[in-house]
Design an enzyme around this catalytic site. Structure first.
Site, PDB file in Angstrom:
ATOM      1  CG  ASP A  41      -0.216  -0.148   2.513  1.00 37.74           C
ATOM      2  OD1 ASP A  41       1.013  -0.363   2.479  1.00 37.74           O
ATOM      3  OD2 ASP A  41      -0.859  -0.052   3.567  1.00 37.74           O
ATOM      4  CG  HIS A 244      19.715   3.245 -20.657  1.00 36.89           C
ATOM      5  ND1 HIS A 244      18.643   2.936 -21.443  1.00 36.89           N
ATOM      6  CD2 HIS A 244      20.133   4.455 -21.102  1.00 36.89           C
ATOM      7  CE1 HIS A 244      18.424   3.903 -22.327  1.00 36.89           C
ATOM      8  NE2 HIS A 244      19.330   4.827 -22.140  1.00 36.89           N
ATOM      9  CG  ASP A 261      23.320  10.699 -18.016  1.00 36.57           C
ATOM     10  OD1 ASP A 261      22.693  11.724 -17.673  1.00 36.57           O
ATOM     11  OD2 ASP A 261      23.151  10.122 -19.110  1.00 36.57           O
ATOM     12  CG  ASP A 272      20.072  14.497 -19.688  1.00 35.29           C
ATOM     13  OD1 ASP A 272      20.886  13.836 -19.015  1.00 35.29           O
ATOM     14  OD2 ASP A 272      19.545  14.072 -20.739  1.00 35.29           O
ATOM     15  CG  HIS A 354      24.409   7.291 -27.218  1.00 36.26           C
ATOM     16  ND1 HIS A 354      24.614   8.642 -27.348  1.00 36.26           N
ATOM     17  CD2 HIS A 354      25.408   6.833 -26.415  1.00 36.26           C
ATOM     18  CE1 HIS A 354      25.680   8.983 -26.641  1.00 36.26           C
ATOM     19  NE2 HIS A 354      26.192   7.907 -26.074  1.00 36.26           N
ATOM     20  CG  HIS A 358      17.413  13.838 -25.377  1.00 38.42           C
ATOM     21  ND1 HIS A 358      16.908  14.579 -24.330  1.00 38.42           N
ATOM     22  CD2 HIS A 358      18.489  13.191 -24.885  1.00 38.42           C
ATOM     23  CE1 HIS A 358      17.632  14.370 -23.245  1.00 38.42           C
ATOM     24  NE2 HIS A 358      18.630  13.552 -23.549  1.00 38.42           N
ATOM     25  CG  HIS A 365      14.700  11.032 -23.150  1.00 39.48           C
ATOM     26  ND1 HIS A 365      14.846   9.685 -22.984  1.00 39.48           N
ATOM     27  CD2 HIS A 365      15.925  11.561 -22.894  1.00 39.48           C
ATOM     28  CE1 HIS A 365      16.094   9.416 -22.647  1.00 39.48           C
ATOM     29  NE2 HIS A 365      16.773  10.537 -22.585  1.00 39.48           N
ATOM     30  CD  GLU A 390      22.450  12.537 -24.384  1.00 45.02           C
ATOM     31  OE1 GLU A 390      22.788  11.623 -23.631  1.00 45.02           O
ATOM     32  OE2 GLU A 390      21.316  13.051 -24.388  1.00 45.02           O
ATOM     33  CE1 TYR A 394      29.095   5.662 -23.139  1.00 43.40           C
ATOM     34  CE2 TYR A 394      28.685   5.794 -25.510  1.00 43.40           C
ATOM     35  CZ  TYR A 394      28.537   6.313 -24.235  1.00 43.40           C
ATOM     36  OH  TYR A 394      27.831   7.472 -24.060  1.00 43.40           O
ATOM     37  NE  ARG A 414      25.769   9.701 -21.539  1.00 45.64           N
ATOM     38  CZ  ARG A 414      25.736   8.459 -21.067  1.00 45.64           C
ATOM     39  NH1 ARG A 414      26.322   7.483 -21.764  1.00 45.64           N
ATOM     40  NH2 ARG A 414      25.151   8.161 -19.928  1.00 45.64           N
ATOM     41  CD  GLU A 416      23.061  14.310 -21.370  1.00 44.36           C
ATOM     42  OE1 GLU A 416      23.357  13.437 -20.532  1.00 44.36           O
ATOM     43  OE2 GLU A 416      21.953  14.362 -21.949  1.00 44.36           O
TER      44      GLU A 416
HETATM   45  N1  GLY Z   1      20.007  10.829 -19.011  1.00 42.66           N
HETATM   46  C1  GLY Z   1      19.368  10.340 -20.136  1.00 42.66           C
HETATM   47  C2  GLY Z   1      19.968  10.865 -21.350  1.00 42.66           C
HETATM   48  O1  GLY Z   1      21.061  11.365 -21.323  1.00 42.66           O
HETATM   49  O2  GLY Z   1      19.374  10.872 -22.380  1.00 42.66           O
HETATM   50 MN    MN Z   2      21.885  12.195 -19.623  1.00 40.14          MN
HETATM   51 MN    MN Z   3      20.355  13.166 -22.382  1.00 44.58          MN
END
Ligand code: GLY
Ligand code: MN
Ligand code: MN
Length: 446
Positions: A41, A244, A261, A272, A354, A358, A365, A390, A394, A414, A416
């Site tokens: 609950d 991820h 990240d 982000d 990737h 975005h 996103h 970003e 890798y 990465r 970003e």
């Molecule tokens: N943190 C998710 C992305 O970088 O898209």
């Molecule tokens: Mn990110």
């Molecule tokens: Mn991002």
């Protein structure tokens, strides 16, 4: 309970713009999100639906924004949880019906307990229904019923809707371009997340747990009345090569990099940011080579974020730098054309798999169709859009499908940032978060 982040006028302008795209005799129904069960609950923390936040700023659970123009002009209302002493003793104070009408940007307000009966008669009186479906099963059923059993083709009194549409195609276009007031909040969100990253970079030492870095970052968000905008990724060593990754349960060893990240949310507006740094405060020669390449790609991608450029321009700019760099480092053994492939699908994608950008806004996103008219590389960038840049590389040490020079094996990097598109060129909203090798090493060793 929450305050409104924007003036009433700002919301009324959004509602008017939205309504101006709808025909006469329309009803709009926007439910907020449901509470999600965490266990038995207890529920996960509630987060309002972004369309609801956008149109009227209502951030509490069990609510609907409803508007209709069947009287000849648009009338807006909120259906909210009514005041209820017992419920409020257990679950917390409610804004209630009266205050909703008085302080929120709507003409009227009602109890959520009345939603089905009120909507049923409103459906009778309108031809076109605009509803975000999938959020309220009972409302979806009601709309479906009114369409199938009361449609004008079957009902000689001519009542009931003849069409049901998803309004997101209009709202998403609006949300793509941020207003000056939204940009102010996005800047605050970017600034807070930058500060959190600096705290985490400064506190890093060999042997630190990924969860400890996560707690520094998220603790900083909470101490500033914010929260994360998505689950933080804290990947030490080769965990950084999992895009991820969010287990965040490993110790990070001397000599390893950590990729973080993490972003926060202010009034629902997300930041982000990704930064990658050596836990011992000194990039090795190989780490430096890959970092320099990713940073060059990121800078080129940011520069490509110009008004009129296609949405994918940042990706193309990053990809060219990456492909050339991978050849120079001996990781790819081919020409630049071969590395890039026919359509940015060449072997450089083995290591940069990737996208580069975005949209960013009320959703991390964020909404907005990238190619509304089938544009091959996406719609042209416009002033007021906010997007991430970003790029990353890798080199997972467990992969057997590609050759990875052993000196780079296990490295994941990465970088970003959050970018505002302006007529004077891209503005980096996260510019206070350091990213050069010198800046980062200085902070860790300070
Ligand atoms: N943190 C998710 C992305 O970088 O898209
Ligand atoms: Mn990110
Ligand atoms: Mn991002």
């Amino acid at each position: 309970m929450s305050n409104l982040p924007f003036s009433i006028e700002e919301y009324i302008n959004r509602q008017s713009e939205f309504h101006s795209h709808l025909p006469d005799n329309s009803i709009v129904i926007i439910p907020t999100n449901n509470l999600s069960t965490r266990s038995n609950d207890t529920s996960f923390p509630f987060r309002g639906n972004s369309y609801m936040l956008y149109l009227c700023g209502w951030a509490d659970p069990e609510a609907f924004f409803v508007s209709s123009n069947n009287s000849g002009e648009w009338k807006t209302s909120l259906f909210v949880q009514p005041n209820d002493t017992l419920a409020e003793i257990w679950e917390g104070r409610r804004i209630g019906i009266e205050l909703a009408k008085e302080k929120w940007p709507v003409d009227d307000s009602f109890s959520i307990l009345e939603i089905n009966t009120k909507i049923e008669s409103m459906l009778d009186d309108n031809k076109h229904v605009y509803i975000i479906q999938g959020l309220s099963e009972s409302l979806d059923t009601l709309v479906h019923k009114s369409l199938t059993t009361k449609s004008r083709s079957r009902n000689l009194n001519g009542k009931g809707p003849i069409s049901v549409s998803d309004p997101s195609y209009i709202l998403d276009e609006m949300r793509l371009i941020k207003s000056p007031a939204e940009i102010e909040i996005l800047k605050m969100s970017a600034e807070l997340a930058s500060e959190a990253h600096i705290k985490a970079i400064s506190a890093t030492k060999p042997g630190i747990g990924e969860w400890e870095i996560q707690s520094i970052i998220e603790g900083y968000f909470i101490s500033n009345k914010s929260e994360y905008s998505y689950r933080s990724i804290v990947g030490g060593g080769s965990n950084a090569t999992i895009l991820h990754y969010c287990a965040n349960d490993s110790i990070i060893n001397d000599g390893d990099l950590v990729l973080v990240d993490a972003g926060c949310e202010i009034y629902g507006y997300a930041s982000d940011i990704t930064r990658t740094w050596p836990v011992n405060g000194k990039f090795s020669k190989e780490q430096k080579e890959i970092y320099d390449l990713v940073l060059s790609a990121e800078l080129a991608a940011i520069e490509a974020c110009q008004i009129g450029a296609p949405f994918r321009a940042s990706h193309h700019a990053a990809s060219k730098v990456m492909a050339l760099g991978l050849i120079k480092l001996g990781i790819l053994n081919c020409t630049l054309e071969e590395a890039l492939g026919d359509d940015y699908d060449g072997p450089y994608r083995n290591f940069f798999m990737h996208g580069t950008s975005h949209s960013l806004g009320l959703d991390v996103h964020d909404v907005g169709v990238i190619s509304p008219n089938g544009e091959k590389y996406g719609r042209a960038l416009k002033e007021g859009m906010v997007l991430t840049v970003e790029p990353g590389l890798y080199f997972a040490d467990w992969r057997t499908d590609v050759d990875i020079p052993s000196k780079y094996s296990g490295i994941g990097i990465r970088i970003e940032d959050d970018i505002l598109i302006t007529k004077n060129g891209p503005i980096v909203l996260t510019s206070s978060c350091p990213k050069t090798i010198d800046e980062i090493e200085l902070i860790i060793n300070r």
